[in-house]
Design a protein around this motif. Structure first.
Motif, PDB file in Angstrom:
ATOM      1  N   UNK A  33       0.832  -1.207   0.000  1.00 12.22           N
ATOM      2  CA  UNK A  33       0.000   0.000   0.000  1.00 12.22           C
ATOM      3  C   UNK A  33       0.865   1.255   0.000  1.00 12.22           C
ATOM      4  N   UNK A  34       1.943   1.233   0.786  1.00  5.18           N
ATOM      5  CA  UNK A  34       2.838   2.386   0.848  1.00  5.18           C
ATOM      6  C   UNK A  34       3.509   2.627  -0.492  1.00  5.18           C
ATOM      7  N   UNK A  35       3.933   1.546  -1.156  1.00  6.12           N
ATOM      8  CA  UNK A  35       4.576   1.689  -2.461  1.00  6.12           C
ATOM      9  C   UNK A  35       3.643   2.366  -3.452  1.00  6.12           C
ATOM     10  N   UNK A  36       2.391   1.986  -3.423  1.00  2.00           N
ATOM     11  CA  UNK A  36       1.426   2.610  -4.333  1.00  2.00           C
ATOM     12  C   UNK A  36       1.241   4.088  -4.005  1.00  2.00           C
ATOM     13  N   UNK A  37       1.186   4.420  -2.728  1.00  2.00           N
ATOM     14  CA  UNK A  37       1.049   5.825  -2.331  1.00  2.00           C
ATOM     15  C   UNK A  37       2.268   6.632  -2.751  1.00  2.00           C
ATOM     16  N   UNK A  38       3.455   6.070  -2.596  1.00  2.00           N
ATOM     17  CA  UNK A  38       4.688   6.774  -2.936  1.00  2.00           C
ATOM     18  C   UNK A  38       4.800   6.977  -4.440  1.00  2.00           C
ATOM     19  N   UNK A  39       4.510   5.950  -5.215  1.00  2.00           N
ATOM     20  CA  UNK A  39       4.616   6.070  -6.672  1.00  2.00           C
ATOM     21  C   UNK A  39       3.630   7.094  -7.225  1.00  2.00           C
ATOM     22  N   UNK A  40       2.455   7.172  -6.624  1.00  2.00           N
ATOM     23  CA  UNK A  40       1.478   8.155  -7.097  1.00  2.00           C
ATOM     24  C   UNK A  40       1.907   9.579  -6.771  1.00  2.00           C
ATOM     25  N   UNK A  41       2.947   9.695  -5.942  1.00  2.00           N
ATOM     26  CA  UNK A  41       3.463  11.012  -5.556  1.00  2.00           C
ATOM     27  C   UNK A  41       4.885  11.233  -6.056  1.00  2.00           C
ATOM     28  N   UNK A  42       5.257  10.521  -7.125  1.00  2.00           N
ATOM     29  CA  UNK A  42       6.497  10.808  -7.828  1.00  2.00           C
ATOM     30  C   UNK A  42       7.688   9.949  -7.494  1.00  2.00           C
ATOM     31  N   UNK A  43       7.542   8.967  -6.599  1.00  2.00           N
ATOM     32  CA  UNK A  43       8.689   8.123  -6.255  1.00  2.00           C
ATOM     33  C   UNK A  43       9.155   7.321  -7.465  1.00  2.00           C
ATOM     34  N   UNK A  44      10.463   7.194  -7.607  1.00  2.00           N
ATOM     35  CA  UNK A  44      11.044   6.417  -8.710  1.00  2.00           C
ATOM     36  C   UNK A  44      11.696   5.123  -8.240  1.00  2.00           C
ATOM     37  N   UNK A  45      11.986   5.002  -6.950  1.00  2.00           N
ATOM     38  CA  UNK A  45      12.608   3.786  -6.419  1.00  2.00           C
ATOM     39  C   UNK A  45      12.035   3.501  -5.034  1.00  2.00           C
ATOM     40  N   UNK A  46      11.277   2.427  -4.944  1.00  2.00           N
ATOM     41  CA  UNK A  46      10.649   2.031  -3.677  1.00  2.00           C
ATOM     42  C   UNK A  46      10.995   0.570  -3.419  1.00  2.00           C
ATOM     43  N   UNK A  47      11.363   0.281  -2.177  1.00  3.60           N
ATOM     44  CA  UNK A  47      11.667  -1.099  -1.836  1.00  3.60           C
ATOM     45  C   UNK A  47      11.515  -1.351  -0.352  1.00  3.60           C
ATOM     46  N   UNK A  48      11.514  -2.606  -0.021  1.00  2.00           N
ATOM     47  CA  UNK A  48      11.523  -3.061   1.365  1.00  2.00           C
ATOM     48  C   UNK A  48      12.903  -3.628   1.652  1.00  2.00           C
ATOM     49  N   UNK A  49      13.401  -3.427   2.868  1.00  4.79           N
ATOM     50  CA  UNK A  49      14.708  -3.991   3.222  1.00  4.79           C
ATOM     51  C   UNK A  49      14.518  -4.970   4.370  1.00  4.79           C
ATOM     52  N   UNK A 109       4.324  -6.794  -7.131  1.00  2.63           N
ATOM     53  CA  UNK A 109       4.545  -5.651  -8.026  1.00  2.63           C
ATOM     54  C   UNK A 109       5.035  -4.417  -7.283  1.00  2.63           C
ATOM     55  N   UNK A 110       5.400  -4.568  -6.009  1.00  3.39           N
ATOM     56  CA  UNK A 110       5.592  -3.396  -5.150  1.00  3.39           C
ATOM     57  C   UNK A 110       7.037  -2.922  -5.008  1.00  3.39           C
ATOM     58  N   UNK A 111       8.016  -3.632  -5.586  1.00  4.82           N
ATOM     59  CA  UNK A 111       9.407  -3.248  -5.344  1.00  4.82           C
ATOM     60  C   UNK A 111      10.123  -2.873  -6.643  1.00  4.82           C
ATOM     61  N   UNK A 112      10.876  -1.788  -6.561  1.00  5.01           N
ATOM     62  CA  UNK A 112      11.783  -1.397  -7.648  1.00  5.01           C
ATOM     63  C   UNK A 112      13.195  -1.893  -7.367  1.00  5.01           C
ATOM     64  N   UNK A 113      13.466  -2.227  -6.113  1.00  2.00           N
ATOM     65  CA  UNK A 113      14.735  -2.840  -5.709  1.00  2.00           C
ATOM     66  C   UNK A 113      14.442  -3.759  -4.532  1.00  2.00           C
ATOM     67  N   UNK A 114      15.352  -4.683  -4.277  1.00  2.00           N
ATOM     68  CA  UNK A 114      15.206  -5.569  -3.128  1.00  2.00           C
ATOM     69  C   UNK A 114      16.316  -5.254  -2.142  1.00  2.00           C
ATOM     70  N   UNK A 115      15.930  -4.846  -0.931  1.00  2.00           N
ATOM     71  CA  UNK A 115      16.900  -4.453   0.077  1.00  2.00           C
ATOM     72  C   UNK A 115      17.271  -5.615   0.982  1.00  2.00           C
ATOM     73  N   UNK A 116      18.566  -5.759   1.231  1.00  2.00           N
ATOM     74  CA  UNK A 116      19.082  -6.828   2.085  1.00  2.00           C
ATOM     75  C   UNK A 116      19.979  -6.232   3.157  1.00  2.00           C
ATOM     76  N   UNK A 117      19.619  -6.452   4.418  1.00  2.00           N
ATOM     77  CA  UNK A 117      20.515  -6.169   5.537  1.00  2.00           C
ATOM     78  C   UNK A 117      21.208  -7.479   5.894  1.00  2.00           C
ATOM     79  N   UNK A 118      22.514  -7.427   6.069  1.00  5.08           N
ATOM     80  CA  UNK A 118      23.249  -8.650   6.403  1.00  5.08           C
ATOM     81  C   UNK A 118      24.306  -8.342   7.455  1.00  5.08           C
ATOM     82  N   UNK A 119      24.342  -9.194   8.475  1.00 12.72           N
ATOM     83  CA  UNK A 119      25.354  -9.067   9.519  1.00 12.72           C
ATOM     84  C   UNK A 119      26.140 -10.353   9.733  1.00 12.72           C
ATOM     85  N   UNK A 120      25.458 -11.493   9.656  1.00 18.24           N
ATOM     86  CA  UNK A 120      26.122 -12.739  10.017  1.00 18.24           C
ATOM     87  C   UNK A 120      25.317 -13.932   9.513  1.00 18.24           C
TER      88      UNK A 120
END
Length: 457
Positions: free
Chosen positions: A207-223, A285-296
């Protein structure tokens, strides 16, 4: 520390970033006219925080953001990842926004742009308003819609200058540690009954991705926080335990986003996700990139059948460790292997961003210049692992150090220091460490090498 670490030229083709989160460096929103968050509730529980500290002031970054912007500028990074706390913008998690909070983040965005750093906000870094949690938090679908309303408010104010957004940070840890074991806020030890928090989080992201894209976002992702899961032995029991843990920690979030479906939870005797028609398509359909946090990596063995869980996390054999001890082993090649395996399973995955990578080591509390050789080696070796994954075809586009600053480290309070910059939490004084200079110089060397290479082509 090896001389190779000191003189590193980083993999070309990457953007460079550093990250922080609001409550960890700004302090609690409730101290500045904002709302109460789940962390205010968490720290009120005796024994919940290792050193009994609170994030009341943290690094004082909300009152003195100019100090952090100056560090970003000197570091020379392409982007700066920070977070905007929901409870500061919408104190009750619904209704009108705080004009003062939006003004603050508008000025902060302008300041980053003025020094040439792309602002890359995270809209939920575990900072849920207490009022939303009291209404069910991530256990109920309504939270996804409330989150999207908050996101729209922020994007309406900042979207003319901010086009790159993270929605949620580490939803797996919200599920596993916030609602599963109760080790983090909101501290609800529900074990497998925490699994219903997965789908509302992914819906909130969509839902957030859709709201952001409708307001001009070009890169949205979850990490998400990812880990390379290793069975302790080759026994069938350990392999089954490792597979189950890998599904819960990694697959529950990666598969809906990258493949449009949830893993088969019923194979482990668990109920399926409560999905309605069309929801998985929206998530996929909600991601323009896939975010990865990695520690161990995480080593897993089969647990005692009489215990509450069928798996147990154990020390990784022969691996050195960070300041967290055996629960955070240092195995840089595990990052390469995780990336390569994820790409093998999802060859058409979108660009990958390493949203966090870093390490905590014991350091003095008072303001002091620190030659943090262990951190430099950790970063250099993990960046090299990213380069190896890129050479194998993984589409990594950005690398982010956690963290720019030492900070308030959740349930560990002020006992763990991840920063490129040392912070004296009594005075607020900031002192760049050797790792700060190393990262700055390595970025500069890499850019020079790339420019020379292009000039001779």
């Amino acid at each position: 520390m090896s001389s190779a670490s000191r003189d590193t030229v980083l993999p070309s083709g990457l953007r460079w970033s550093a990250a922080t989160s609001a409550i960890q460096i700004e302090g609690s929103p409730s101290d500045d006219g904002g709302g109460r968050s789940i962390w205010d509730d968490f720290v009120d529980v005796p024994g919940a925080v290792r050193d009994a500290s609170t994030p009341q002031r943290a690094c004082d970054s909300y009152r003195h953001p100019e100090a952090d912007v100056a560090l970003v500028a000197d570091l020379g990074i392409d982007r700066y990842r920070f977070s905007i706390p929901w409870a500061r913008v919408q104190p009750d998690g619904r209704g009108p926004a705080s004009t003062a909070a939006l003004d603050h983040y508008s000025r902060f965005v302008d300041a980053l742009l003025e020094v040439g750093a792309t602002p890359f906000p995270t809209l939920y870094h575990w900072e849920m308003p207490s009022a939303v949690e009291s209404d069910g938090g991530w256990l109920v679908r309504d939270t996804a819609e409330r989150f999207a309303d908050y996101v729209a408010i922020v994007a309406d104010r900042l979207g003319d200058r901010v086009t790159h957004w993270y929605t949620l940070n580490e939803p797996a840890m919200t599920t596993l540690q916030g609602y599963g074991t109760g080790a983090l806020a909101p501290a609800r030890p529900l074990l497998f009954h925490a699994l219903p928090t997965v789908h509302p989080q992914l819906l909130a992201h969509a839902y957030a991705a859709e709201a952001l894209r409708s307001r001009g976002a070009t890169a949205v992702g979850l990490v998400n926080n990812h880990t390379r899961v290793l069975p302790l032995t080759a026994s069938r029991e350990d392999l089954v335990a490792a597979t189950m843990y890998d599904t819960l920690h990694n697959g529950l979030f990666s598969e809906p986003l990258l493949a449009g479906e949830y893993p088969d939870l019923e194979a482990f005797g668990l109920p399926p996700m409560p999905v309605l028609d069309g929801e998985l398509a929206r998530i996929a359909a909600s991601i323009d990139f896939y975010g990865i946090n990695f520690y161990n990596p995480t080593t897993v063995t089969a647990a005692d059948p009489a215990g509450p869980l069928p798996f147990e996390i154990v020390p990784t054999p022969e691996a050195p460790v960070t300041g967290f001890g055996p629960e955070w082993p240092i195995v840089p090649g595990a990052l390469r292997d995780l990336l390569v395996d994820l790409h093998r399973r999802h060859p058409h995955m979108p660009p990958v961003i390493i949203g966090e990578n870093g390490a905590s080591f014991p350091e003095p509390d008072g303001a002091v210049r620190i030659d943090d050789a262990e951190r430099i080696d950790y970063l250099a070796e993990h960046i090299a692992a990213v380069g190896e994954a890129m050479a194998a075809g993984v589409p990594v586009e950005e690398y982010t150090v956690w963290s720019l600053l030492d900070n308030w480290e959740w349930a560990d309070g002020f006992t763990q220091r991840f920063g490129l910059v040392h912070v004296d939490f009594t005075t607020g004084e900031r002192t760049p460490k050797a790792s700060y200079d190393w990262y700055r110089d390595a970025i500069a060397r890499t850019r020079t090498a790339v420019a020379i290479e292009r000039s001779v082509q």
